[in-house]
Design a protein around this motif. Structure first.
Motif, PDB file in Angstrom:
ATOM      1  N   LYS A  65      37.972   8.557  -6.379  1.00 22.72           N
ATOM      2  CA  LYS A  65      37.761   9.884  -5.786  1.00 22.72           C
ATOM      3  C   LYS A  65      37.978   9.863  -4.272  1.00 22.72           C
ATOM      4  CE  LYS A  65      34.422  11.214  -9.347  1.00 22.72           C
ATOM      5  NZ  LYS A  65      33.015  11.644  -9.619  1.00 22.72           N
ATOM      6  N   THR A  66      38.630   8.802  -3.788  1.00 24.62           N
ATOM      7  CA  THR A  66      38.826   8.627  -2.347  1.00 24.62           C
ATOM      8  C   THR A  66      40.144   9.249  -1.898  1.00 24.62           C
ATOM      9  OG1 THR A  66      37.525   6.589  -2.298  1.00 24.62           O
ATOM     10  CG2 THR A  66      39.129   6.900  -0.535  1.00 24.62           C
ATOM     11  N   LEU A  85      45.173  -2.521  -4.515  1.00 23.29           N
ATOM     12  CA  LEU A  85      44.164  -2.284  -5.545  1.00 23.29           C
ATOM     13  C   LEU A  85      43.625  -0.860  -5.466  1.00 23.29           C
ATOM     14  CD1 LEU A  85      42.364  -3.383  -7.830  1.00 23.29           C
ATOM     15  CD2 LEU A  85      40.773  -4.195  -6.057  1.00 23.29           C
ATOM     16  N   ALA A  86      43.332  -0.399  -4.244  1.00 30.29           N
ATOM     17  CA  ALA A  86      42.786   0.949  -4.065  1.00 30.29           C
ATOM     18  C   ALA A  86      43.768   1.997  -4.574  1.00 30.29           C
ATOM     19  CB  ALA A  86      42.459   1.190  -2.588  1.00 30.29           C
ATOM     20  N   LYS A  87      45.058   1.808  -4.277  1.00 32.54           N
ATOM     21  CA  LYS A  87      46.064   2.774  -4.730  1.00 32.54           C
ATOM     22  C   LYS A  87      46.155   2.777  -6.252  1.00 32.54           C
ATOM     23  CE  LYS A  87      49.077   5.784  -3.212  1.00 32.54           C
ATOM     24  NZ  LYS A  87      49.934   5.458  -2.087  1.00 32.54           N
ATOM     25  N   SER A  88      46.099   1.590  -6.854  1.00 33.10           N
ATOM     26  CA  SER A  88      46.205   1.504  -8.311  1.00 33.10           C
ATOM     27  C   SER A  88      44.987   2.106  -9.005  1.00 33.10           C
ATOM     28  CB  SER A  88      46.379   0.042  -8.742  1.00 33.10           C
ATOM     29  OG  SER A  88      45.190  -0.699  -8.516  1.00 33.10           O
ATOM     30  N   GLY A  90      43.353   4.746  -7.852  1.00 31.70           N
ATOM     31  CA  GLY A  90      43.287   6.195  -7.703  1.00 31.70           C
ATOM     32  C   GLY A  90      43.136   6.748  -6.305  1.00 31.70           C
ATOM     33  N   ALA A  91      43.057   5.897  -5.256  1.00 30.72           N
ATOM     34  CA  ALA A  91      42.997   6.424  -3.891  1.00 30.72           C
ATOM     35  C   ALA A  91      44.301   7.169  -3.578  1.00 30.72           C
ATOM     36  CB  ALA A  91      42.788   5.296  -2.886  1.00 30.72           C
ATOM     37  N   ARG A  92      44.198   8.345  -2.961  1.00 30.95           N
ATOM     38  CA  ARG A  92      45.401   9.154  -2.695  1.00 30.95           C
ATOM     39  C   ARG A  92      46.300   8.493  -1.659  1.00 30.95           C
ATOM     40  NH1 ARG A  92      43.956  14.754  -0.672  1.00 30.95           N
ATOM     41  NH2 ARG A  92      46.234  15.014  -0.768  1.00 30.95           N
ATOM     42  N   TYR A  93      45.715   7.998  -0.575  1.00 31.08           N
ATOM     43  CA  TYR A  93      46.496   7.383   0.500  1.00 31.08           C
ATOM     44  C   TYR A  93      45.842   6.067   0.901  1.00 31.08           C
ATOM     45  CZ  TYR A  93      48.441  12.089   0.965  1.00 31.08           C
ATOM     46  OH  TYR A  93      49.031  13.306   0.718  1.00 31.08           O
ATOM     47  N   THR A  94      46.669   5.104   1.312  1.00 31.26           N
ATOM     48  CA  THR A  94      46.140   3.815   1.766  1.00 31.26           C
ATOM     49  C   THR A  94      46.771   3.423   3.098  1.00 31.26           C
ATOM     50  OG1 THR A  94      47.822   2.631   0.496  1.00 31.26           O
ATOM     51  CG2 THR A  94      45.687   2.975  -0.562  1.00 31.26           C
ATOM     52  N   VAL A  95      45.953   2.798   3.941  1.00 27.94           N
ATOM     53  CA  VAL A  95      46.374   2.328   5.261  1.00 27.94           C
ATOM     54  C   VAL A  95      45.938   0.871   5.401  1.00 27.94           C
ATOM     55  CG1 VAL A  95      46.155   2.657   7.759  1.00 27.94           C
ATOM     56  CG2 VAL A  95      46.084   4.641   6.232  1.00 27.94           C
ATOM     57  N   SER A 113      57.392  -0.870  -1.000  1.00 27.35           N
ATOM     58  CA  SER A 113      57.411  -1.609  -2.260  1.00 27.35           C
ATOM     59  C   SER A 113      56.007  -1.834  -2.815  1.00 27.35           C
ATOM     60  CB  SER A 113      58.121  -2.954  -2.081  1.00 27.35           C
ATOM     61  OG  SER A 113      57.421  -3.778  -1.157  1.00 27.35           O
ATOM     62  N   LEU A 114      55.010  -1.894  -1.932  1.00 22.56           N
ATOM     63  CA  LEU A 114      53.642  -2.159  -2.376  1.00 22.56           C
ATOM     64  C   LEU A 114      52.817  -0.895  -2.566  1.00 22.56           C
ATOM     65  CD1 LEU A 114      52.774  -5.237  -0.115  1.00 22.56           C
ATOM     66  CD2 LEU A 114      53.547  -5.240  -2.493  1.00 22.56           C
ATOM     67  N   GLY A 115      53.384   0.254  -2.198  1.00 23.45           N
ATOM     68  CA  GLY A 115      52.645   1.499  -2.360  1.00 23.45           C
ATOM     69  C   GLY A 115      51.615   1.738  -1.276  1.00 23.45           C
ATOM     70  N   ILE A 116      51.767   1.078  -0.108  1.00 17.90           N
ATOM     71  CA  ILE A 116      50.866   1.302   1.030  1.00 17.90           C
ATOM     72  C   ILE A 116      51.493   2.391   1.896  1.00 17.90           C
ATOM     73  CG2 ILE A 116      49.766   0.266   3.043  1.00 17.90           C
ATOM     74  CD1 ILE A 116      49.959  -2.440   1.584  1.00 17.90           C
ATOM     75  N   ASP A 117      50.733   3.449   2.177  1.00 15.65           N
ATOM     76  CA  ASP A 117      51.308   4.596   2.874  1.00 15.65           C
ATOM     77  C   ASP A 117      51.542   4.343   4.357  1.00 15.65           C
ATOM     78  OD1 ASP A 117      51.265   6.821   0.732  1.00 15.65           O
ATOM     79  OD2 ASP A 117      49.272   5.938   0.598  1.00 15.65           O
ATOM     80  N   LEU A 118      50.715   3.509   4.964  1.00 19.76           N
ATOM     81  CA  LEU A 118      50.873   3.224   6.387  1.00 19.76           C
ATOM     82  C   LEU A 118      50.452   1.797   6.682  1.00 19.76           C
ATOM     83  CD1 LEU A 118      51.439   4.322   9.290  1.00 19.76           C
ATOM     84  CD2 LEU A 118      49.013   4.921   9.413  1.00 19.76           C
ATOM     85  N   MET A 119      51.374   1.018   7.261  1.00 21.11           N
ATOM     86  CA  MET A 119      51.052  -0.323   7.742  1.00 21.11           C
ATOM     87  C   MET A 119      51.134  -0.310   9.263  1.00 21.11           C
ATOM     88  SD  MET A 119      52.894  -2.923   5.016  1.00 21.11           S
ATOM     89  CE  MET A 119      52.434  -4.382   5.946  1.00 21.11           C
ATOM     90  N   ILE A 120      50.092  -0.808   9.912  1.00 18.30           N
ATOM     91  CA  ILE A 120      50.024  -0.737  11.368  1.00 18.30           C
ATOM     92  C   ILE A 120      49.673  -2.099  11.943  1.00 18.30           C
ATOM     93  CG2 ILE A 120      49.485   1.707  11.653  1.00 18.30           C
ATOM     94  CD1 ILE A 120      46.564   0.987  11.474  1.00 18.30           C
ATOM     95  N   ASN A 121      50.141  -2.326  13.166  1.00 20.73           N
ATOM     96  CA  ASN A 121      49.948  -3.613  13.830  1.00 20.73           C
ATOM     97  C   ASN A 121      49.445  -3.363  15.251  1.00 20.73           C
ATOM     98  OD1 ASN A 121      50.438  -5.981  15.406  1.00 20.73           O
ATOM     99  ND2 ASN A 121      51.848  -6.711  13.850  1.00 20.73           N
ATOM    100  N   PRO A 122      48.186  -3.694  15.556  1.00 21.63           N
ATOM    101  CA  PRO A 122      47.640  -3.396  16.888  1.00 21.63           C
ATOM    102  C   PRO A 122      48.377  -4.095  18.017  1.00 21.63           C
ATOM    103  CG  PRO A 122      46.115  -4.761  15.614  1.00 21.63           C
ATOM    104  CD  PRO A 122      47.181  -4.312  14.674  1.00 21.63           C
TER     105      PRO A 122
END
Length: 450
Positions: A65-66, A85-88, A90-95, A113-122
């Motif tokens: 429900k996230t 795991l979160a995307k699989s 049911g989480a709508r978006y993952t960062v 390829s992994l279904g991650i909506d946003l990858m960020i690098n500080p």
């Protein structure tokens, strides 16, 4: 929105503060019980103690429900696995925060390829910002709007400079087609009008096209020779990314790093850079390496106090541009007393990137939040929206819009043209609009209206 944050470290704590203040339903997953208890007592959130990459833990926080799952633990692999795991589940978006250069070099392909909506690098974001500061050494901060030709410069008005005593009514005539979107005076943010006059000590945020900004910079710059040399202390990931960005500048660069393995890796990756093995907190070593002969000094050590002391010493030796990395924002007030005004905070940059993503999901039927930048110690924001056909601001002369206080329509980007709007201009479907505001909850273009 329901948001789950995995990791309560530097970035996670900033996100907890920002997202709870914006009334989101925030849950925290953290392995360290002390950190967990501190954040629980400080902010209005809930959560569990455990590993964010655990199936049971994600089920416990109700991941199905996230709306947004944000993984910012200290370990890249946990962030990636937890996001998948979160995307699989049911989480709508993952960062996911990912710092390893091996992952970051192909972030877009990996995330898709992994279904991650946003990858960020500080570190990569910080390096990009520092390289822009080196490009404009006279200014305090420089920022390019990535999806347009618009740039932002933050400048301190010096006594007897071309900016002192200039009224806003005369600013365009003197410096070209630019906009002063904010004046910071005595820690207060002013949205200027035609009657305001710039004073020595003011910090101003100037917005304009890339060409106009460059011409403005040439008029106000204090150094007249081309920057030729940079000394960097600290040889971590941030330095690795920064050296990549600085390659195109063709500078004489020296890096001082005390860990032999890190020094050898940098030397192998950047043979054109002089890498010195030594303790850069020793002032004698800095003198021996000729710190005073460099045009720019960048302090990227892991300890804030060491960065501050090294930067002060470089400033005393006559270095004209000093850039300092500081993680603890509570120390910022010290910089005003010490005269160090060019600082970089990786956790704040990356938190702002995540907040921009979160807020871009607000109301896409009316507009899409494309970019967001914090100004003046987070007292104001520059936000770029793309306007859709259901917005209330369409086809009305701007002078007739009932705007909120301290809100300014700064720029319109239309058909690859930049427009500093007048009261007679109107917003059209498809316009990219840059707004300056001190309202921290503006997620949509219609939020500019009372």
């Amino acid at each position: 929105m329901k948001i789950v944050i995995a990791g309560g470290g530097k970035v996670g704590s900033v996100l907890c503060a920002e997202l709870t203040s914006q009334k989101h339903d925030v849950m925290l997953i953290e392995t360290n019980e002390t950190i967990f208890d501190q954040l629980m007592s400080r902010y209005d959130l809930s959560g569990v103690i455990g590993n964010a990459a655990s199936y049971e833990i994600q089920q416990e926080v109700g991941i199905n429900k996230t709306d947004i799952f944000i993984a910012v633990t200290d370990t890249d692999e946990i962030n990636i696995i937890a996001s998948i795991l979160a995307k699989s589940l049911g989480a709508r978006y993952t960062v996911a925060r990912v710092r390893n250069p091996e992952y970051s070099q192909h972030a877009h392909e990996v995330s898709e390829s992994l279904g991650i909506d946003l990858m960020i690098n500080p570190e990569q974001e910080a390096a990009k910002t520092i390289s822009h500061m080196i490009k404009f050494p006279t200014v305090v901060h420089a920022q390019k709007f990535m999806s347009s030709d618009v740039e932002l410069l933050e400048v301190v008005v010096k006594a007897d400079s071309p900016l002192e005593n200039v009224t806003m009514a005369d600013f365009k005539d003197k410096f070209g087609d630019l906009l002063v979107c904010a004046i910071v005076r005595s820690d207060q943010v002013i949205v200027p009008n035609a009657n305001d006059t710039l004073k020595a000590g003011d910090r101003i945020d100037v917005l304009g096209s890339q060409n106009d900004i460059y011409k403005f910079y040439q008029q106000i710059r204090t150094e007249r020779h081309r920057l030729k040399s940079v000394m960097i202390i600290g040889g971590g990931r941030l330095t690795y990314y920064l050296l990549n960005y600085l390659r195109e500048f063709h500078l004489d660069i020296k890096v001082i790093e005390w860990k032999e393995e890190a020094a050898e890796q940098l030397s192998a990756a950047f043979p054109e850079v002089e890498v010195i093995l030594g303790d850069s907190t020793e002032q004698e070593l800095l003198l021996q390496e000729g710190v005073g002969n460099y045009d720019v000094f960048v302090s990227l050590l892991g300890i804030d106090e060491e960065n501050i002391m090294a930067s002060l010493f470089a400033q005393q030796q006559g270095v004209s541009k000093v850039i300092t990395k500081v993680n603890r924002e509570a120390l910022f007030s010290l910089f005003k007393n010490f005269g160090l005004d060019t600082i970089i905070t990786p956790k704040r940059l990356i938190a702002n990137s995540i907040l921009r993503f979160v807020r871009s999901l607000g109301n896409p039927s009316v507009s899409y939040l494309e970019e967001l930048y914090r100004l003046s110690d987070n007292q104001a924001e520059l936000i770029q929206f793309k306007v859709n056909n259901s917005s209330k601001v369409l086809n009305t002369p701007l002078e007739q819009l009932n705007l909120k206080d301290n809100t300014l329509i700064a720029y319109i980007l239309r058909d690859h043209k930049t427009i500093i709007p007048s009261g007679q201009d109107r917003l059209e479907v498809g316009d990219h609009v840059i707004i300056m505001t001190n309202a921290a909850t503006m997620d949509d273009i219609d939020d500019i209206l009372r």
